[in-house]
Design an enzyme around this catalytic site. Sequence first.
Site, PDB file in Angstrom:
ATOM      1  N   LYS A 197       0.856  -1.187   0.000  1.00  0.00           N
ATOM      2  CA  LYS A 197       0.000   0.000   0.000  1.00  0.00           C
ATOM      3  C   LYS A 197       0.896   1.242   0.000  1.00  0.00           C
ATOM      4  O   LYS A 197       1.910   1.279   0.704  1.00  0.00           O
ATOM      5  CB  LYS A 197      -0.888  -0.018   1.245  1.00  0.00           C
ATOM      6  CG  LYS A 197      -1.994   1.039   1.263  1.00  0.00           C
ATOM      7  CD  LYS A 197      -2.897   0.851   2.496  1.00  0.00           C
ATOM      8  CE  LYS A 197      -4.042   1.844   2.533  1.00  0.00           C
ATOM      9  NZ  LYS A 197      -4.911   1.636   3.727  1.00  0.00           N
ATOM     10  N   SER A 217      -9.880   1.476   2.601  1.00  0.00           N
ATOM     11  CA  SER A 217      -9.016   2.305   1.789  1.00  0.00           C
ATOM     12  C   SER A 217      -7.910   1.542   1.069  1.00  0.00           C
ATOM     13  O   SER A 217      -7.309   2.051   0.129  1.00  0.00           O
ATOM     14  CB  SER A 217      -8.364   3.363   2.668  1.00  0.00           C
ATOM     15  OG  SER A 217      -7.456   2.765   3.600  1.00  0.00           O
ATOM     16  N   SER A 255     -10.050  -0.919   6.816  1.00  0.00           N
ATOM     17  CA  SER A 255      -9.447  -0.697   5.499  1.00  0.00           C
ATOM     18  C   SER A 255      -8.668  -1.880   4.931  1.00  0.00           C
ATOM     19  O   SER A 255      -8.229  -1.816   3.775  1.00  0.00           O
ATOM     20  CB  SER A 255      -8.522   0.518   5.541  1.00  0.00           C
ATOM     21  OG  SER A 255      -9.267   1.705   5.536  1.00  0.00           O
TER      22      SER A 255
END
Lengths: 100, 487
Positions: free
Chosen positions: B91, B166, B190
């Site tokens: 990420k 997310s 997330s």
Amino acid sequence: MPEPISRETVQKVARLARLDLNDAEVERMTQQLAGMLEHFRDVDALDLSNVEPLTQPIPLSNVLRDDVVAPSLDRDEVLGSAPAAQDGRFRVPPIVGFEE
Amino acid sequence: MSPTQGTGRADRAHSAGRTVVDIAAAVANGSLSAVAVLEENLAAIAARESEVHAFNLVTADRARERATQIDADVQAGKKVGRLAGVTIALKDNMCTRGVETTCSSKILAGWKPPYDATVVRRLADEGAVFVGKTNLDEFAMGSSTENSAFGPTRNPLDTSRVPGGSSGGSAAAVAAGFATASLGSDTGGSIRQPAALCGLVGVKPTYGMVSRQGLVAFGSSLDQIGPFTTTVADAALMMEVIAGHDPLDSTSLPQPAPMLTGELSKGVQGMRIGRITDMPEGSSPDVLAQLEAAFDALRAAGATVVDVQMPSMLYGLTAYYLVAPAEASSNLARFDGVRYGLRVDAKDLNSMYGATRAAGFGDEVKRRIMLGTYALSAGYYDAYYGKALKVRRLIADDFAQAYTKCDAILTPTSPTVAFKFGDKTSNPLAMYLCDVFTIPTNLAGHAAMSVPFGTGEAGLPVGVQILAPALGEAPMFRVAAELERAQ
């Protein structure tokens, strides 16, 4: 609960947050924050008078290390990614003397 | 096989057809080349990335160099790590030395961190090959990856739908066969919610179990890093590598990584599984049907299902949307045009701050900074932030009560399967409701994970969430492995 949020409060909070908002953003933010704060009134249904706040999930306190010299970040590498640097330091615009 | 030619959804979810465990074993014994594994992923990226947009950056050259080195080490008889040749996507809120790290925000565009996050170092030390940096809702604020400054990520299982967020890019990268596994961060769901929406396993470890050093902070008392994988065994192995004490994170728990791979075959005989009788409403029937099937599967495997109550669960959402923005408003103060990324020039320092932050942050980030700053400002602190922390205590108390009766709790991960683009963007509160089942865990600092369990509307995957107490990873993985076997 405090009064509904006003435009003036939104402008003040934006200054605190160092966030320039244009008029349209102030308008939109006032409405959206009011909606979110209204939603927060849900918790008025709860009796919180004898509840201890939970500030961190897993209690650990005063985590210290021995005071010994260890390698740190490379200064040139750190400054190399900054918007402006000079003489081994971050360079910023003037801090004082520009008030109107 | 071609990694991109899956016709059905299940095929695509496991399109590369390889697992972390299989690759690591085969690369280490020389029967599979790390370069070959990587090239399969790069071919999948070439075929579908323009459609999916999982990545902010694909680091193909670095990855090829790394994979070649691992193959050479194996040939030379050198010892290789536990993740030799395993391709991993990160990420883009995890620092990678010399490799752009943006948090999908214009304010960090172009910033190259001077160090690697602890998790990045640990994976590298075990022979992982990094494929690239994945897209996210800006600064991890969102549940659909629609809030990225660089455009949304699409769900590889149905590109008219969101991958969740997310960590949507990290989920999409694994679901599309662009990487074998990935890392995400979970502040309110997330990792688990995108795992559910993309048909993957996703883990939110106990707070403090995985180092946050080098993770760009959003809500410091809530954030945890965890893996996305296609199997439970892969998630267990990834956890063993990334977890464990780190002196560079002052909130890191002073204990070694849990041993989880040995738990998977133990079954759930005699375990007590909680069913929340006062669960917040609003879940769709297809999701609830799979949750029931999951309870049935655990019962059939020898577990007992017991009723528990979580009367404060719904208030968790309310508390979270004060606590997380409050922490974010403080954490994001560092993005001020001095040390990283963007600067908008102005006549003095204060004007530069205000102009840089106005130009660099997107709408959702601005909204949360404003809410958090307001909640922390003089005169409002007790009414909002102080109250939210008390609600947080009630959530922790509810869990403590529930875990006197059970070892783990099952809930839906997300109230619905993957939703369509734009469905919730106009209403922040509707978007926030995506996280009603995942948020309480973060507030309490407990462990949780999502495992795929059956399909719902339009044949899309449903995720079942397993909640466990702090440091409850071992029983949590036993339940996860049982649900996987029942599929």
